[in-house]
Design an enzyme around this catalytic site. Structure first.
Site, mmCIF file in Angstrom:
data_model
loop_
_atom_site.group_PDB
_atom_site.id
_atom_site.type_symbol
_atom_site.label_atom_id
_atom_site.label_comp_id
_atom_site.label_asym_id
_atom_site.label_seq_id
_atom_site.Cartn_x
_atom_site.Cartn_y
_atom_site.Cartn_z
ATOM 1 N N SER A 195 0.865 -1.174 0.000
ATOM 2 C CA SER A 195 0.000 0.000 0.000
ATOM 3 C C SER A 195 0.900 1.221 0.000
ATOM 4 C CB SER A 195 -0.877 0.004 1.250
ATOM 5 O OG SER A 195 -0.085 0.324 2.374
ATOM 6 N N LYS A 196 0.276 2.383 -0.004
ATOM 7 C CA LYS A 196 1.068 3.618 -0.001
ATOM 8 C C LYS A 196 1.975 3.692 1.224
ATOM 9 C CE LYS A 196 -1.452 6.742 -2.913
ATOM 10 N NZ LYS A 196 -2.860 7.081 -2.963
#
Ligand code: GLU
Ligand code: ZN
Length: 485
Positions: A257-258
């Site tokens: 994910s980010k």
């Protein structure tokens, strides 16, 4: 499964730039379609127009094209089963939803969000499985009239029968979902808009999709989709085959994910990763060609790809490996290809003009071969070559502090002495003259001597090979820069 031609779809809901997980799915979809000689269909799932914007849709289309994942049916190319934007298919979903109501497969649910919430709390307290309790499965005419009079706007819910759903997942084997954990689900919101489960299932049937390869996060929505196929009257032998791909994990072993990695494909593109490197790397993320080969082209991937070789375990994203592959792909470019890839980077950084001047083009083409071996991303090129295109060089303060001092004045003065009368200005002669004067005669260490010259000429102690750089820069500008420090 019947004898329909193989058709594999990629169906993103672009609520931002496509991310690594999306692209890995798209790549496997594409490769499976190409491997089997089937059809690759691209559909945009944009029923939620508050999150899926025109801009994101255009970016998704552009990204797939840039990667070289060409589709046979979908936006821009059309096809017999369009439109391929779900927002343009709303009547189709509405028609099927009313048909499900008529058939008794679905029903209107008048419960308000507050009522649902209150009942959810009760379920929690009494330890029951959470989810819709079926209250509106049979609403009397009297109650329906009362709800309508109260101004309640119903949603449409699918009726899930007792029992369970079992299907074969090509990667995971047999999967069974007990319907106690698959409550009656919403097909259409009170405002008439369809939900994902309705639209995705209706489209997969109408578009004659035979294989659904997609992320593992959608595994639990499969029994609901199968319920929609049943209501549409599809024979079980004609259901698409499912293959749920393992998650892509970050370095911390949590889903990528980010927070734990770069996920946006746009970012990789800006950094200067080549599309073939991204495809090559992502292909190896959860799949393997069966030997230890790591260098693959798209066409090799389409030849070799089978679902059987997809690993059911999560795959870990490894930036270093992607960088290595990118470096290899850069080194494999012809000079002309390397030039074509580099040019937009040089122009965006305003290192060269747009359009590039003929003189600049010549210099770029002379300089690229000396850096092709050393870079891992195209984004490194502008700062590396900028010194060739400026009148005066920008000296990096850190390099100056480290390498330009009293001693370096003497080194540079001596360099000017031997370079000024040099008969031919090429890197071998420059190399020879400086070695004789500085290393042999002054007895300096090469690193010390050449670092001072490097900083004076290129502005930094990190640069392309020094003597080649001086050759390309030309005698006049080289001497001027040496004299200026
Ligand atoms: N549109 C869905 C999503 O982006 C995927 C649909 C599917 O592959 O079933 O999450
Ligand atoms: Zn209800």
């Amino acid at each position: 499964m019947s004898n329909r031609p193989i058709k594999v779809r990629f169906a993103p809901s672009p609520t931002g730039d496509l991310h690594v997980g999306n692209i890995r799915t798209a790549l496997f979809d594409w490769a499976y379609a190409r491997h089997t000689g089937g059809i690759f269909l691209f559909r945009i799932e944009d029923t939620d127009r508050s999150r899926v914007t025109d801009e994101y849709i255009a970016a998704a289309i552009d990204t797939l094209k840039w990667l070289g994942l060409n589709w046979d049916e979908g936006p821009e190319v059309g096809g017999a089963h369009g439109p391929y934007l779900q927002s343009q298919r709303l009547e189709i979903y509405a028609k099927w939803a009313s048909r499900f109501i008529e058939q008794g497969d679905a029903y209107y649910c008048y419960c308000t969000p507050e009522e649902l919430e209150a009942r959810r709390e009760e379920q929690k307290e009494s330890g029951q499985a959470p989810g819709y309790d079926g209250k509106c499965r049979s609403v009397s005419d009297e109650n329906r009239a009362r709800y309508t009079a109260e101004g309640r706007e119903p949603v449409i819910r699918m009726r899930m029968p007792e029992g369970s759903t079992t299907f074969h997942d090509v990667i995971r084997g047999e999967c069974t979902f007990d319907h106690n954990f698959v409550p009656d689900f919403v097909l259409v919101r009170a405002d008439g808009s369809p939900l994902y489960t309705l639209a995705v299932a209706v489209d997969d049937v109408l578009m004659e999709v035979t294989h659904i390869l997609r992320g593992e996060d959608l595994l639990s929505s499969t029994p609901r989709q199968i319920r929609v196929y049943q209501a549409m009257g599809v024979a079980p032998a004609d259901y698409p085959l499912f293959a749920h791909l393992p998650f892509v994990m970050g370095t911390d072993n949590a889903k990528l994910s980010k927070r734990n990695g770069e996920t946006s494909i746009a970012w990789y593109r800006e950094q200067g990763f080549l599309p073939e490197a991204i495809c090559n790397y992502l292909a190896l993320l959860g799949w393997s060609p069966g030997d230890d080969r790591e260098n693959l082209t798209l066409s090799e991937l389409s030849e070799l790809f089978t679902i059987e070789r997809v690993n059911a375990n999560p795959a870990r994203f490894d930036m270093k490996k992607l960088e290595n592959i990118n470096g290899d792909k850069i080194r494999a470019l012809t000079l002309d290809q390397f030039y074509q890839w580099s040019l937009p980077f040089l122009q965006r950084a305003k290192v060269v003009a747009t359009p590039i001047t003929p003189e600049q083009e010549l210099v770029v083409k002379r300089a690229l071969p000396i850096i092709q071996e050393r870079i891992i991303k195209l984004g490194e090129i502008p700062p590396m070559l900028a010194f060739l295109f400026t009148e005066k060089v920008d000296l990096d303060p850190e390099s100056v502090a480290k390498y330009l001092d009293g001693e370096s004045k003497r080194i540079i003065a001596r360099a000017i002495d031997v370079l000024t009368p040099l008969p031919t200005w090429d890197h071998q002669s420059i190399d020879g003259a400086l070695r004789t004067a500085l290393i042999d005669e002054l007895g300096l260490k090469p690193r010390l001597a050449f670092s001072a010259i490097r900083v004076a000429v290129t502005g930094s102690h990190i640069s392309p090979p020094l003597f080649e750089s001086m050759e390309i820069l030309g005698r006049e500008r080289t001497l001027a820069r040496l004299a200026a420090v």
